[in-house]
Design a protein around this motif. Structure first.
Motif, PDB file in Angstrom:
ATOM      1  N   THR A  47       0.842  -1.188   0.000  1.00  0.00           N
ATOM      2  CA  THR A  47       0.000   0.000   0.000  1.00  0.00           C
ATOM      3  C   THR A  47       0.881   1.243   0.000  1.00  0.00           C
ATOM      4  OG1 THR A  47      -1.736  -1.164   1.227  1.00  0.00           O
ATOM      5  CG2 THR A  47      -1.838   1.243   1.196  1.00  0.00           C
ATOM      6  N   VAL A  48       0.571   2.170  -0.900  1.00  0.00           N
ATOM      7  CA  VAL A  48       1.334   3.410  -1.010  1.00  0.00           C
ATOM      8  C   VAL A  48       0.365   4.583  -1.020  1.00  0.00           C
ATOM      9  CG1 VAL A  48       3.264   2.354  -2.235  1.00  0.00           C
ATOM     10  CG2 VAL A  48       1.333   3.247  -3.539  1.00  0.00           C
ATOM     11  N   GLU A  49       0.908   5.741  -0.709  1.00  0.00           N
ATOM     12  CA  GLU A  49       0.107   6.955  -0.776  1.00  0.00           C
ATOM     13  C   GLU A  49       0.943   8.074  -1.358  1.00  0.00           C
ATOM     14  OE1 GLU A  49      -1.114   8.013   3.138  1.00  0.00           O
ATOM     15  OE2 GLU A  49       0.920   8.352   3.878  1.00  0.00           O
ATOM     16  N   ALA A  50       0.288   9.052  -1.935  1.00  0.00           N
ATOM     17  CA  ALA A  50       0.987  10.169  -2.554  1.00  0.00           C
ATOM     18  C   ALA A  50       1.570  11.095  -1.491  1.00  0.00           C
ATOM     19  CB  ALA A  50       0.038  10.943  -3.459  1.00  0.00           C
ATOM     20  N   VAL A  51       2.795  11.543  -1.730  1.00  0.00           N
ATOM     21  CA  VAL A  51       3.432  12.487  -0.819  1.00  0.00           C
ATOM     22  C   VAL A  51       2.849  13.872  -1.074  1.00  0.00           C
ATOM     23  CG1 VAL A  51       5.607  13.561  -0.153  1.00  0.00           C
ATOM     24  CG2 VAL A  51       5.555  11.135  -0.769  1.00  0.00           C
ATOM     25  N   PRO A 106      -1.035  -9.428 -11.575  1.00  0.00           N
ATOM     26  CA  PRO A 106      -0.881  -8.095 -10.991  1.00  0.00           C
ATOM     27  C   PRO A 106      -2.191  -7.317 -10.992  1.00  0.00           C
ATOM     28  CG  PRO A 106      -0.110  -8.085 -13.253  1.00  0.00           C
ATOM     29  CD  PRO A 106      -0.481  -9.509 -12.945  1.00  0.00           C
ATOM     30  N   SER A 107      -2.348  -6.470 -10.003  1.00  0.00           N
ATOM     31  CA  SER A 107      -3.501  -5.559  -9.955  1.00  0.00           C
ATOM     32  C   SER A 107      -3.125  -4.337  -9.135  1.00  0.00           C
ATOM     33  CB  SER A 107      -4.729  -6.240  -9.341  1.00  0.00           C
ATOM     34  OG  SER A 107      -4.512  -6.530  -7.964  1.00  0.00           O
ATOM     35  N   VAL A 108      -3.749  -3.216  -9.472  1.00  0.00           N
ATOM     36  CA  VAL A 108      -3.553  -1.966  -8.736  1.00  0.00           C
ATOM     37  C   VAL A 108      -4.922  -1.348  -8.539  1.00  0.00           C
ATOM     38  CG1 VAL A 108      -2.419   0.280  -8.663  1.00  0.00           C
ATOM     39  CG2 VAL A 108      -1.291  -1.640  -9.820  1.00  0.00           C
ATOM     40  N   ASP A 109      -5.263  -1.032  -7.306  1.00  0.00           N
ATOM     41  CA  ASP A 109      -6.559  -0.443  -6.985  1.00  0.00           C
ATOM     42  C   ASP A 109      -6.373   0.874  -6.244  1.00  0.00           C
ATOM     43  OD1 ASP A 109      -8.213  -2.670  -7.933  1.00  0.00           O
ATOM     44  OD2 ASP A 109      -7.354  -3.781  -6.250  1.00  0.00           O
ATOM     45  N   VAL A 110      -7.235   1.823  -6.559  1.00  0.00           N
ATOM     46  CA  VAL A 110      -7.283   3.084  -5.826  1.00  0.00           C
ATOM     47  C   VAL A 110      -8.278   2.923  -4.691  1.00  0.00           C
ATOM     48  CG1 VAL A 110      -7.781   5.551  -5.946  1.00  0.00           C
ATOM     49  CG2 VAL A 110      -6.719   4.407  -7.899  1.00  0.00           C
ATOM     50  N   GLU A 111      -7.816   3.125  -3.477  1.00  0.00           N
ATOM     51  CA  GLU A 111      -8.679   3.034  -2.296  1.00  0.00           C
ATOM     52  C   GLU A 111      -8.560   4.342  -1.527  1.00  0.00           C
ATOM     53  OE1 GLU A 111      -7.742  -0.476  -0.081  1.00  0.00           O
ATOM     54  OE2 GLU A 111      -8.248  -1.854  -1.729  1.00  0.00           O
ATOM     55  N   GLY A 112      -9.496   5.234  -1.819  1.00  0.00           N
ATOM     56  CA  GLY A 112      -9.424   6.563  -1.208  1.00  0.00           C
ATOM     57  C   GLY A 112      -8.258   7.343  -1.769  1.00  0.00           C
ATOM     58  N   SER A 113      -7.353   7.759  -0.888  1.00  0.00           N
ATOM     59  CA  SER A 113      -6.166   8.502  -1.309  1.00  0.00           C
ATOM     60  C   SER A 113      -4.956   7.589  -1.463  1.00  0.00           C
ATOM     61  CB  SER A 113      -5.854   9.606  -0.289  1.00  0.00           C
ATOM     62  OG  SER A 113      -5.584   9.041   0.986  1.00  0.00           O
ATOM     63  N   ARG A 114      -5.174   6.288  -1.368  1.00  0.00           N
ATOM     64  CA  ARG A 114      -4.065   5.337  -1.437  1.00  0.00           C
ATOM     65  C   ARG A 114      -4.213   4.409  -2.644  1.00  0.00           C
ATOM     66  NH1 ARG A 114      -3.397   3.476   4.948  1.00  0.00           N
ATOM     67  NH2 ARG A 114      -2.748   5.522   5.741  1.00  0.00           N
ATOM     68  N   VAL A 141       2.901  11.581  -9.554  1.00  0.00           N
ATOM     69  CA  VAL A 141       3.008  11.875  -8.120  1.00  0.00           C
ATOM     70  C   VAL A 141       4.155  11.050  -7.528  1.00  0.00           C
ATOM     71  CG1 VAL A 141       0.546  12.392  -7.866  1.00  0.00           C
ATOM     72  CG2 VAL A 141       1.358  10.068  -7.480  1.00  0.00           C
ATOM     73  N   THR A 142       4.650  11.495  -6.403  1.00  0.00           N
ATOM     74  CA  THR A 142       5.652  10.737  -5.649  1.00  0.00           C
ATOM     75  C   THR A 142       4.940   9.910  -4.588  1.00  0.00           C
ATOM     76  OG1 THR A 142       7.331  12.449  -5.998  1.00  0.00           O
ATOM     77  CG2 THR A 142       7.703  10.897  -4.193  1.00  0.00           C
ATOM     78  N   LEU A 143       5.276   8.643  -4.496  1.00  0.00           N
ATOM     79  CA  LEU A 143       4.594   7.726  -3.585  1.00  0.00           C
ATOM     80  C   LEU A 143       5.493   7.320  -2.435  1.00  0.00           C
ATOM     81  CD1 LEU A 143       2.973   5.374  -6.251  1.00  0.00           C
ATOM     82  CD2 LEU A 143       1.889   7.278  -5.069  1.00  0.00           C
ATOM     83  N   ARG A 144       4.888   7.054  -1.303  1.00  0.00           N
ATOM     84  CA  ARG A 144       5.607   6.490  -0.165  1.00  0.00           C
ATOM     85  C   ARG A 144       4.839   5.295   0.363  1.00  0.00           C
ATOM     86  NH1 ARG A 144       4.555  11.553   3.950  1.00  0.00           N
ATOM     87  NH2 ARG A 144       2.278  11.377   4.065  1.00  0.00           N
ATOM     88  N   VAL A 145       5.594   4.342   0.892  1.00  0.00           N
ATOM     89  CA  VAL A 145       4.980   3.121   1.401  1.00  0.00           C
ATOM     90  C   VAL A 145       4.270   3.396   2.712  1.00  0.00           C
ATOM     91  CG1 VAL A 145       5.431   0.765   2.171  1.00  0.00           C
ATOM     92  CG2 VAL A 145       6.719   1.711   0.238  1.00  0.00           C
ATOM     93  N   VAL A 146       3.093   2.842   2.883  1.00  0.00           N
ATOM     94  CA  VAL A 146       2.305   3.006   4.102  1.00  0.00           C
ATOM     95  C   VAL A 146       2.593   1.833   5.009  1.00  0.00           C
ATOM     96  CG1 VAL A 146      -0.001   3.168   5.094  1.00  0.00           C
ATOM     97  CG2 VAL A 146       0.512   4.266   2.901  1.00  0.00           C
ATOM     98  N   GLY A 147       2.931   2.105   6.266  1.00  0.00           N
ATOM     99  CA  GLY A 147       3.159   1.051   7.214  1.00  0.00           C
ATOM    100  C   GLY A 147       4.587   0.570   7.221  1.00  0.00           C
TER     101      GLY A 147
END
Length: 353
Positions: free
Chosen positions: A63-67, A98-106, A347-353
């Motif tokens: 899970t990643v989110e935009a910085v 592979p799969s990529v899903d948008v979940e809210g802002s992540r 966007v620049t992403l960072r790992v969540v958790g």
């Protein structure tokens, strides 16, 4: 005359069940069948659901989110574009399901096999690609091990603020003429640099980042600011111990690359073959000519998201396509080709958790 025999009494018919009882039996039977079918259907659904859960648990998820930037959080259009680019990268890297899903802002990246977190982390990088001539290199201290350094998302402070924090150590660093192996007293005087955050390291002059031995690759790799292509830069590789490189301005960038493909050579070595656009090819040829003309200082570094992925010595001017080699595994070559062949993320992403 004999008397007539008595008339025979007709047999009593068996009792007839009321019609409603028969209907009740039929209804009960139908309901029982329906219930049985429902149980079987639910059981089948349960097995399917269990199989999906097992598949999910057997895979890898990141899970990643935009910085956040000065302009705030990205909009949905940017997130959707990021999702599409990431999905293309995962497919190009030949990862399973592979799969990529948008979940809210992540965004959640998933593949069907375990043990692929490093690949997902790499593929979630921005994809900022440059080719630069190497001006110098020095071995860093051995890596401390453990998880990769977490990117610093703090704003880069003013250089004067960092200089005030360092005090005499900053003045001592300004006096270092050339990097190398300073005497123990100098190293001790430069010790405060080791306590700087990656954002504070990003505020230092490029030469100081390179020359000060107590500025480590763990700090440099986690800097929040992208390396500007129009100036000199400092970057490290992923060796252990890592090597710290002083790099010239970028002569070739990601926009100059037309194709990138992972392939295995006749010697069994995995490489990434790169084809350039027309203008990109000319810029690449000019860069290799500069490296050859520099004599022994003929290395050219390929940097991706601020990390040196390869720094080969150029022995002759290259007028065609090129290959990036670095003792890659198949997976590493596939991932690198997917990164190089992709557009940079918006966007620049960072790992969540």
């Amino acid at each position: 005359m004999y008397p007539a025999p008595p008339a025979a009494t007709p047999p009593t018919p068996p009792p007839v069940a009321p019609q409603r009882d028969r209907t009740l039996v039929v209804v009960v039977s139908v309901l029982a069948c329906v219930a049985l079918l429902a149980i079987l259907a639910c059981g089948g659904a349960a097995f399917l659901l269990r199989d999906r859960i097992l598949d999910r648990s057997a895979g890898t998820e990141l899970t990643v989110e935009a910085v956040p930037t000065d302009g705030g959080a990205p909009d949905r259009e940017e997130l959707d574009r990021t999702r599409d680019l990431l999905a293309d990268r995962l497919a190009a890297a030949d990862l399973d399901r592979p799969s990529v899903d948008v979940e809210g802002s992540r965004l959640v990246l998933r593949v069907g096999e375990t043990g692929h977190e490093d690949e997902l982390r790499s593929l979630a990088g921005t994809g900022d690609l440059h080719f630069r001539r190497v001006l110098g290199s020095v071995a860093d201290r051995p890596a401390a091990g453990g998880a990769p350094p977490t990117p610093d998302t703090a704003p880069v402070p003013a250089r004067e603020q960092v200089a005030a924090k360092l005090g005499a150590a900053y003045q001592l660093a300004e006096e270092i003429a050339t990097p190398g192996s300073p005497d123990p007293a100098t190293v001790q005087g430069l010790a405060p640099f080791a306590s700087l955050t990656p954002a504070e390291v990003a505020a230092l002059p490029t030469r100081m980042q390179y020359a000060v031995p107590t500025v480590t690759c763990r700090q440099l790799t986690a800097r929040p600011a992208a390396i500007a292509p129009d100036g000199s830069a400092v970057a490290c590789d992923a060796a252990d111990p890592p090597v710290k490189y002083l790099l010239d301005v970028a002569r070739v960038g990601g926009a100059d690359v037309e194709t990138a493909e992972a392939k295995v050579t006749d010697t069994g070595q995995w490489v990434v073959a790169i084809g350039f656009t027309g203008p990109g090819q000319q810029r690449w040829t000019d860069l290799t000519r500069e490296a050859v003309d520099a004599g022994s200082d003929n290395q050219v570094a390929v940097t991706l998201d601020g990390l040196v992925v390869s720094a080969p010595a150029v022995q002759a001017v290259i007028t065609g396509d090129t290959e990036i080699s670095g003792r890659f595994t198949r997976s590493e070559a596939k991932v690198l080709a997917a990164q190089i062949g992709s557009e940079p993320l918006p966007v620049t992403l960072r790992v969540v958790g």
